[in-house]
Scaffold this motif. Structure first.
Motif, short mmCIF file in Angstrom:
data_model
loop_
_atom_site.label_atom_id
_atom_site.label_comp_id
_atom_site.label_asym_id
_atom_site.label_seq_id
_atom_site.Cartn_x
_atom_site.Cartn_y
_atom_site.Cartn_z
N LEU A 26 21.53 40.29 1.42
CA LEU A 26 20.33 39.47 0.74
C LEU A 26 19.17 40.12 1.67
CD1 LEU A 26 22.04 36.53 0.56
CD2 LEU A 26 20.74 37.08 -0.87
N ARG A 27 19.26 40.26 3.26
CA ARG A 27 18.65 40.90 3.61
C ARG A 27 18.28 42.06 3.54
NH1 ARG A 27 19.87 40.78 10.43
NH2 ARG A 27 18.28 42.50 11.07
N GLU A 28 18.40 42.97 2.97
CA GLU A 28 18.19 44.23 2.43
C GLU A 28 17.35 44.17 1.64
OE1 GLU A 28 21.52 46.82 1.49
OE2 GLU A 28 22.27 46.66 3.63
N ALA A 29 18.04 43.40 0.67
CA ALA A 29 16.50 42.36 -0.95
C ALA A 29 15.29 42.09 -0.31
CB ALA A 29 17.14 41.38 -1.38
N ALA A 30 15.22 41.40 0.90
CA ALA A 30 14.33 40.29 1.98
C ALA A 30 13.22 41.82 2.83
CB ALA A 30 14.35 39.46 2.40
N VAL A 42 9.18 36.45 -0.90
CA VAL A 42 10.11 36.27 -0.88
C VAL A 42 10.94 34.42 -0.94
CG1 VAL A 42 11.53 36.18 1.01
CG2 VAL A 42 10.14 37.78 0.79
N SER A 43 11.71 34.64 -2.24
CA SER A 43 12.30 33.33 -2.12
C SER A 43 13.69 33.15 -2.04
CB SER A 43 11.44 32.62 -2.98
OG SER A 43 12.12 33.31 -4.75
N VAL A 51 19.87 40.61 -5.29
CA VAL A 51 21.60 40.73 -5.14
C VAL A 51 22.86 40.68 -6.75
CG1 VAL A 51 21.33 41.14 -3.12
CG2 VAL A 51 21.85 38.94 -3.23
N GLY A 52 22.80 39.90 -7.74
CA GLY A 52 23.56 39.64 -8.25
C GLY A 52 24.49 38.29 -8.27
N ALA A 70 13.60 34.88 9.83
CA ALA A 70 14.07 35.35 11.64
C ALA A 70 14.86 36.18 11.99
CB ALA A 70 14.45 33.61 12.45
N LYS A 71 15.94 36.75 10.86
CA LYS A 71 16.85 37.88 11.26
C LYS A 71 15.82 39.13 11.88
CE LYS A 71 20.96 35.79 11.46
NZ LYS A 71 21.49 35.31 13.07
N ILE A 72 15.32 38.85 10.35
CA ILE A 72 14.66 40.27 9.90
C ILE A 72 13.51 40.68 11.15
CG2 ILE A 72 13.23 41.32 8.57
CD1 ILE A 72 14.84 40.15 6.35
#
Length: 226
Positions: A26-30, A42-43, A51-52, A70-72
Motif C-alpha cells: 500500500l505504501r509503495e502504491a502511494a 491518493v485515496s 494492490v488488489g 504521514a509515514k511517507i
C-alpha cells in the motif's frame, strides 16, 4: 468526483497477499502515485485497487489514509536529514556545506513536487508523533552542525534567541523549495550550477554576515557571488 481508480482493474500482478506485506505494498502504491500523479489522487479506494485488496482491508494496516501519508512524509524527511548530515561531514566551510545541503534538498523537492507538498505544506496529513519526532531531529541536526553543543536543545527544545540561525536556515531552505516549485522564478531545477548559484545568492548573505552590511549601506552592496 469519480475515484481515479474506477477505470482500473484488480491488481495486474495477481499476487496472493498474506499478512505482513500488504502494508508495504500500500505504501509503495502511494509512493508511485505521488511520483507520477497528484497528491489528491491518493485515496483508499485507489490504493486498494492498486494492490488488489478490498478497501475495507486497508484499515487492517492503517487507521486512516493520513496515517499512511504521514509515514511517507516522515520517512522522506528523515532521509533528507540523513543526506544533509552526510554532506556536512565533507570538506569545506560551514556556509559552503550548508549551501550544498540546501541545494540538494531543494533539488529533491523540485524533482518530487507532490512529496514536497506532503512534507512541507499539508499539515492536516502529517500531524502526529512520528512526523513531529523527525521534524525535531531536523532542527537538532542543523543546530548541532551550526552551534556544536546541542545538549540544551536535546533537553528543553530550541532556544529561539540562541539558535535563531538554525531556525532561519530551515525556513529559508523550505521557502526556496516552495517558491521554486510554484514557478515564481524562471529557473531550471535540473541545472545544478544554476540552482546552486540561486541558493547561494539567497542564503549566503545570511550566513556570512553580508546581509547586515548590505542593509547598513542602504544599497545592494557586494554581490555574494562576486
Amino acid at each position: 468526483m469519480a475515484d481515479p481508480s474506477d477505470s482500473k482493474g484488480p491488481n495486474p500482478r495477481g499476487r496472493a497477499y498474506h499478512k505482513g506485506n500488504v502494508a508495504a505494498d500500500l505504501r509503495e502504491a502511494a509512493e508511485r502515485i505521488l511520483a507520477a500523479e497528484n497528491l489528491e489522487n491518493v485515496s483508499v479506494r485507489r490504493l486498494a485497487r492498486e494492490v488488489g485488496i478490498a478497501p475495507a482491508n486497508f484499515y487492517n494496516h492503517f487507521n486512516n489514509l493520513d496515517e499512511l501519508l504521514a509515514k511517507i512524509a516522515s520517512a522522506s524527511l528523515d532521509q533528507a536529514i540523513t543526506r544533509a548530515v552526510t554532506t556536512w561531514s565533507g570538506h569545506g566551510s560551514k556556509p559552503e556545506l550548508l549551501i550544498a545541503s540546501a541545494t540538494e534538498f531543494i533539488q529533491f523537492c523540485l524533482r518530487n513536487k507532490q512529496l514536497m507538498r506532503l512534507m512541507l505544506r499539508r499539515r492536516e496529513h502529517v500531524d502526529g508523533d512520528e512526523y513531529d519526532d523527525v521534524s525535531a531531529r531536523s532542527l537538532m541536526e542543523v543546530t548541532r552542525f551550526i552551534y556544536g553543543d546541542v545538549s540544551e536543545v536535546a533537553s528543553s527544545g530550541p532556544n529561539f534567541e540562541k539558535h535563531g540561525m538554525a531556525i532561519g536556515y530551515i525556513a529559508l531552505t523550505y521557502g526556496f523549495a516552495l517558491i521554486l516549485a510554484d514557478g515564481r522564478f524562471s529557473l531550471d531545477g535540473e541545472d545544478e550550477v544554476q540552482l546552486s548559484k540561486f541558493v547561494r545568492n539567497g542564503i549566503l548573505p545570511f550566513l556570512d554576515g553580508s546581509a547586515a552590511a548590505i542593509l547598513a549601506a542602504g544599497n545592494e552592496g557586494p554581490h555574494p557571488s562576486d
